[in-house]
Design an enzyme around this catalytic site. Structure first.
Site, short mmCIF file in Angstrom:
data_model
loop_
_atom_site.label_atom_id
_atom_site.label_comp_id
_atom_site.label_asym_id
_atom_site.label_seq_id
_atom_site.Cartn_x
_atom_site.Cartn_y
_atom_site.Cartn_z
CG ASP A 39 -2.13 -0.74 1.13
OD1 ASP A 39 -2.43 -1.17 0.01
OD2 ASP A 39 -2.81 -0.91 2.15
CE LYS A 61 -7.31 0.35 -2.03
NZ LYS A 61 -8.54 -0.30 -1.59
CG MET A 175 -9.01 7.01 5.83
SD MET A 175 -9.75 5.77 4.77
CE MET A 175 -10.20 4.52 5.96
N1 SAH Z 1 -5.14 -0.38 8.54
C1 SAH Z 1 -4.66 0.93 8.95
C2 SAH Z 1 -5.64 2.01 8.62
C3 SAH Z 1 -5.89 2.16 7.14
S1 SAH Z 1 -6.93 3.52 6.77
C4 SAH Z 1 -4.35 0.89 10.46
O1 SAH Z 1 -4.68 -0.08 11.14
O2 SAH Z 1 -3.73 1.83 10.95
C5 SAH Z 1 -5.74 4.80 6.47
C6 SAH Z 1 -5.88 5.86 7.55
O3 SAH Z 1 -5.21 5.41 8.73
C7 SAH Z 1 -5.21 7.18 7.23
O4 SAH Z 1 -6.05 8.00 6.43
C8 SAH Z 1 -5.05 7.76 8.62
O5 SAH Z 1 -6.28 8.24 9.12
C9 SAH Z 1 -4.68 6.51 9.41
N2 SAH Z 1 -3.22 6.34 9.51
C10 SAH Z 1 -2.49 5.35 8.99
N3 SAH Z 1 -1.18 5.48 9.32
C11 SAH Z 1 -1.12 6.59 10.09
C12 SAH Z 1 -0.05 7.26 10.75
N4 SAH Z 1 1.21 6.82 10.70
N5 SAH Z 1 -0.35 8.38 11.47
C13 SAH Z 1 -1.62 8.83 11.55
N6 SAH Z 1 -2.66 8.25 10.94
C14 SAH Z 1 -2.41 7.14 10.22
#
Ligand code: SAH
Length: 259
Positions: A39, A61, A175
């Site tokens: 990803d 994405k 998000m």
């Molecule tokens: N599966 C991922 C989430 C995927 S959705 C998880 O468990 O973390 C993607 C969203 O996750 C981003 O838009 C943001 O809101 C959040 N996100 C992912 N990595 C991040 C990070 N390092 N810092 C802050 N938000 C993060």
């Protein structure tokens, strides 16, 4: 490797960004893979765990910039497995949290491809760790809600605001930055106090991590003006009070901490 035969797919959580937050199992699976579909939020240091001969395929994405749609990703993964490859599907954070894991599991199972999930550290955990705060708070934040504020293109956010507006909950909004105005307005309309603490955390666990402390009614402004355009999470609720840690022992002496 007994748990990773040829023709198998592992959905692997890459964690929030810091390569040290990769689990040992995730690292081993990435090292063993012949192809890695990854990803947008998976960094180069995590990818460098793969063997030099492995194929690394970006299927990232990010909102507004879809490079491959979900059906194409499902098909690529299944095709690679049916061709006898050891497939890692590497996802940011934990694969089972807003990671479209269900579609990929279903696609594999539909064609008889063996598939398993390796969990990862989710962004909310990393964000709280970076803040030095707890997501739950004894007596004050007894409930933790992972919610996404991402609406399908052209559709309005359709969330159960009444149940989200719980003063005893911590909301971890994934998000959520683009929808910050909707989140703020709807939660306040559903009864959550306007001064409820909110922290925006961007790039949690990375050297570029940034925090911005605000309150629910000021969130729209903060989301527009604070921080950059990295992945960001909104943490909402009393556990995000700056003074939460200091208030932990109300009316008690701190004698039990004395050495
Ligand atoms: N599966 C991922 C989430 C995927 S959705 C998880 O468990 O973390 C993607 C969203 O996750 C981003 O838009 C943001 O809101 C959040 N996100 C992912 N990595 C991040 C990070 N390092 N810092 C802050 N938000 C993060």
């Amino acid at each position: 490797m007994t748990d990773f035969p040829d023709g198998m797919v592992w959905l692997v959580g890459a964690g929030p960004g810091d390569p040290e937050l990769l689990t040992r199992k995730a690292e081993r699976l990435i090292r063993t893979a012949t192809v890695v579909f990854y990803d947008a939020l998976v960094g180069p240091e995590v990818l460098s765990c793969a063997t030099p001969t492995a194929r690394l395929v970006h299927v990232g994405k990010r909102s507004g910039r879809h490079s491959k749609d979900q059906k194409t990703i499902d098909r690529l993964i299944v095709e690679a497995a049916l061709a006898g490859e050891r497939v890692v599907r590497l996802k940011g954070g934990d694969p089972s949290i807003f990671g479209r894991a269900t579609e990929e599991l279903a696609a594999c199972r539909a064609l008889g491809v063996a598939v398993a999930v390796c969990p990862g550290v989710t962004a909310a955990s990393a964000a709280a760790a970076g803040l030095g705060r707890s997501l739950t708070l004894r007596g004050l934040a007894r409930k933790l809600v992972f919610v996404t504020a991402h609406a399908r293109a052209g559709e309005a956010l359709d969330l159960d605001w009444k149940s989200l507006a719980d003063p005893e909950a911590t909301l971890a909004v994934y998000m959520g930055k683009a929808a910050a105005t909707d989140v703020s307005r709807n939660l306040i309309a559903a009864g959550l106090a306007a001064d409820t603490p909110v922290v925006l955390v961007e790039n949690a666990s990375l050297p570029t991590e940034q925090h911005f402390q605000t309150r629910l009614d000021l969130l729209p402004l903060a989301a527009r003006t604070a921080l950059g355009d990295g992945p960001a999470l909104l943490l909402i609720g009393q556990a995000m009070r700056e003074t939460a840690v200091l208030e932990c022992f109300p009316g008690e002496t701190l004698q039990h901490l004395a050495i």
